[in-house]
Design a protein around this motif. Structure first.
Motif, PDB file in Angstrom:
ATOM      1  N   GLU A   1       0.836  -1.204   0.000  1.00  0.00           N
ATOM      2  CA  GLU A   1       0.000   0.000   0.000  1.00  0.00           C
ATOM      3  C   GLU A   1       0.871   1.254   0.000  1.00  0.00           C
TER       4      GLU A   1
ATOM      5  N   LYS B   1      -8.599   3.280  -4.547  1.00  0.00           N
ATOM      6  CA  LYS B   1      -8.383   4.054  -3.323  1.00  0.00           C
ATOM      7  C   LYS B   1      -7.531   5.282  -3.572  1.00  0.00           C
ATOM      8  N   TYR B   2      -6.512   5.142  -4.457  1.00  0.00           N
ATOM      9  CA  TYR B   2      -5.578   6.241  -4.678  1.00  0.00           C
ATOM     10  C   TYR B   2      -5.642   6.826  -6.092  1.00  0.00           C
TER      11      TYR B   2
ATOM     12  N   ALA C   1       1.801   1.952  -3.509  1.00  0.00           N
ATOM     13  CA  ALA C   1       0.695   2.571  -4.252  1.00  0.00           C
ATOM     14  C   ALA C   1       0.541   4.049  -3.875  1.00  0.00           C
ATOM     15  N   GLN C   2       0.709   4.353  -2.599  1.00  0.00           N
ATOM     16  CA  GLN C   2       0.625   5.750  -2.154  1.00  0.00           C
ATOM     17  C   GLN C   2       1.716   6.600  -2.805  1.00  0.00           C
TER      18      GLN C   2
ATOM     19  N   TYR D   1      -4.815  -1.146  -5.462  1.00  0.00           N
ATOM     20  CA  TYR D   1      -5.121   0.082  -4.730  1.00  0.00           C
ATOM     21  C   TYR D   1      -5.511   1.238  -5.655  1.00  0.00           C
ATOM     22  N   SER D   2      -5.766   0.938  -6.921  1.00  0.00           N
ATOM     23  CA  SER D   2      -6.023   2.012  -7.893  1.00  0.00           C
ATOM     24  C   SER D   2      -7.288   2.797  -7.591  1.00  0.00           C
TER      25      SER D   2
END
Length: 518
Positions: A394, A434-435, A397-398, A431-432
């Motif tokens: 994660e 979410k971010y 991804a962030q 995580y696309s």
């Protein structure tokens, strides 16, 4: 009348015992999934990507499709939270104990045999680990136990319906992981060299093989259509990341993976099927184990865990044999076997299941003198690979999302993220939402087959690498930031993330050169 009543009482007691034994691993895994554990495992993110509607296929570079379809159904029913993804493996751990117990009952074992065999399955480190996250491996272990149970039934009864069930089991086993071939390579020769050879004069075993082949055929066809991608993957993995493994690693791994104390159960189980007057009726089970062992040993670079699914039958046989010895001569024997397996299993639990915090685990493993380990040729830090691969996704991804925010609206529309491996690419894809990340691409395994979609590659966010090499391919390359992830694998920590623009070579021409199946 008294005998009938005693039999009913015994059956009821056995049922209660089996239910309790099956609940132990289930509750262990549910506890970890709810109250402990780390993050998503690298392969779980990749499997989730594979199970998406756009990626469902008859095959993937590094695995057949059955586990992916199971995950797709599971996601539909339960979602894709960490607990939901790991619910099916937890249930399978319970079912594996169930089929081990059913084998014991078919071998005329009683309560002590049920306890001995089940305790060995429950506290085998490799089983605790494999049933702790989603992959094809936990299904493989479960399917081997079902197949072994059906083989015992076939030896006893030889009914057509049982042969059909075995064909279905082997077929779905192959469609899950081709390692089930080792079982097949042992089973059919085993028929020839035992008294069951007469069945080869009937159509039953051939119908069984045909059913298995038909179920497996979609993956065979997929490989024909994709230049035998899975064969290339196996060849590259054997000569690459597993090339450092040798005979000693494989043999020692059988003892360590299955719980060192359990060797006093599975070795007697092997003896029971080979030489015992009552047990040798089921010699085929020992032939399957020995054949699988020989094939993997001769390969020279096999992971020790590849043989793990073959042990449930040996645990069942060993439990029955030791129970008989305990009843006839050594009444203390069953306790002398069960207690060390449980004690050592409890000691090993933190090494196989993430029940401790990271800091507690590091301290605990140091006290045990257990250095971090990996079956692949990779550098490690403070955690073994099966734990380190649960960290940093994660955060990655962030960081990629932060880089995207530095792009203009037009650049973001045309951007793609390039990951060096399927873990990085799958983390970005997972995580696309979410971010708000762009599509991820990679040259690694099935990601290479999925390609780069409609992207022209005018803007590529690249995870890892170095600027000098990237300038060979792009007109403009700028390092945006350094991604750090404590406790992750070292090659996933302190890695640069670049923004590359204006490719010198079109992405479609470059694509064939970045493929790596391993």
């Amino acid at each position: 009348m008294i005998n009938i009543k005693n039999e009913h009482t015994s059956l009821r007691n056995d049922s209660v015992t089996i239910i309790i034994l099956c609940c132990i691993p289930l509750f262990m895994h549910l506890y970890v999934n709810i109250f402990a554990g780390y993050g998503y495992f690298r392969d779980e993110l990749y499997y989730i990507k594979c199970s998406g509607a756009d990626q469902l296929s008859f095959g993937y570079v590094d695995h057949p499709p059955f586990s992916i379809y199971i995950l797709s159904i599971s996601r539909l029913l339960f979602g894709e939270s960490l607990f939901a993804v790991r619910l099916v493996p937890a249930l399978a751990s319970s079912l594996t104990v169930l089929f081990t117990c059913l084998m014991v009952l078919k071998l005329k074992g009683k309560t002590a045999a049920l306890f001995i065999s089940s305790v060995c399955v429950i506290f085998a480190p490799v089983y605790m680990g494999m049933f702790g996250f989603y992959s094809m491996n936990f299904i493989d272990i479960f399917i081997w136990s079902v197949a072994a149970y059906l083989i015992i039934i076939i030896i006893d009864n030889d009914k057509l319906s049982d042969w059909i069930l075995l064909g279905l089991t082997l077929g779905f086993g192959l469609l899950n992981k081709i390692g089930i071939l080792w079982l097949c390579f042992g089973f059919f020769p085993g028929l020839i060299i035992t008294e069951k050879r007469k069945v080869l004069l009937t159509y039953k075993p051939y119908l069984c093989a045909l059913i298995a082949l038909l179920i497996f055929s979609p993956f065979i066809i997929w490989n024909f259509m994709n230049d035998f991608a899975h064969v290339e993957f196996i060849r590259n993995a054997t000569s690459g990341k597993y090339s450092h493994l040798d005979f000693k690693d494989f043999i020692l791994g059988q003892i360590l993976n299955m719980n060192p104390a359990a060797v006093f159960v599975w070795l007697p189980g092997l003896y029971y099927f080979l030489f015992n007057k009552k047990g040798r009726k089921y010699r085929i089970l020992s032939i399957i184990y020995l054949t699988s062992f020989a094939i993997l040993l001769i390969n020279g670079h096999s992971k020790a865990e590849y043989l793990a699914p073959a042990y449930t039958a040996l645990f069942a046989g060993g439990g029955v044999f030791l129970e008989k010895l305990s009843a006839e001569k050594f009444k203390w024997l069953k306790y002398a076997v069960i207690i060390p397996v449980i004690i050592l299993g409890i000691v090993i639990i933190p090494l196989a299941m993430p029940v401790l915090s990271v800091e507690q685990f590091i301290s605990y493993s140091k006290k045990l003198g257990m250095a971090p380990s990996t079956s692949e040729s990779k550098e490690l830090s403070e955690l073994p690979q099966h734990y380190a691969d649960m960290f940093g996704w994660e955060e990655l991804a962030q960081d990629v999302s932060k880089v995207c925010l530095n792009l203009s609206d037009e650049e973001r529309k045309n951007a793609v993220v390039f990951g060096r491996n399927y873990g990085e690419a799958a983390a970005v894809d997972f995580y696309s939402n979410k971010y708000k990340l762009p599509k991820a691409v990679s040259g690694h395994n099935s990601y290479w087959i999925w390609g780069f979609g409609n992207s022209i590659g005018s803007v590529v966010i690249i995870i890892g690498g170095n600027k000098e090499d990237l300038l060979i391919l792009f007109e403009n390359v700028e390092q945006a930031l350094i991604h750090t992830a404590e406790y992750s694998m070292p090659y996933e920590n302190n890695i640069p993330i670049f923004i590359a623009k204006n490719p010198k070579v079109p992405l479609d021409k470059l694509w064939k050169d970045i493929k790596h199946f391993d």
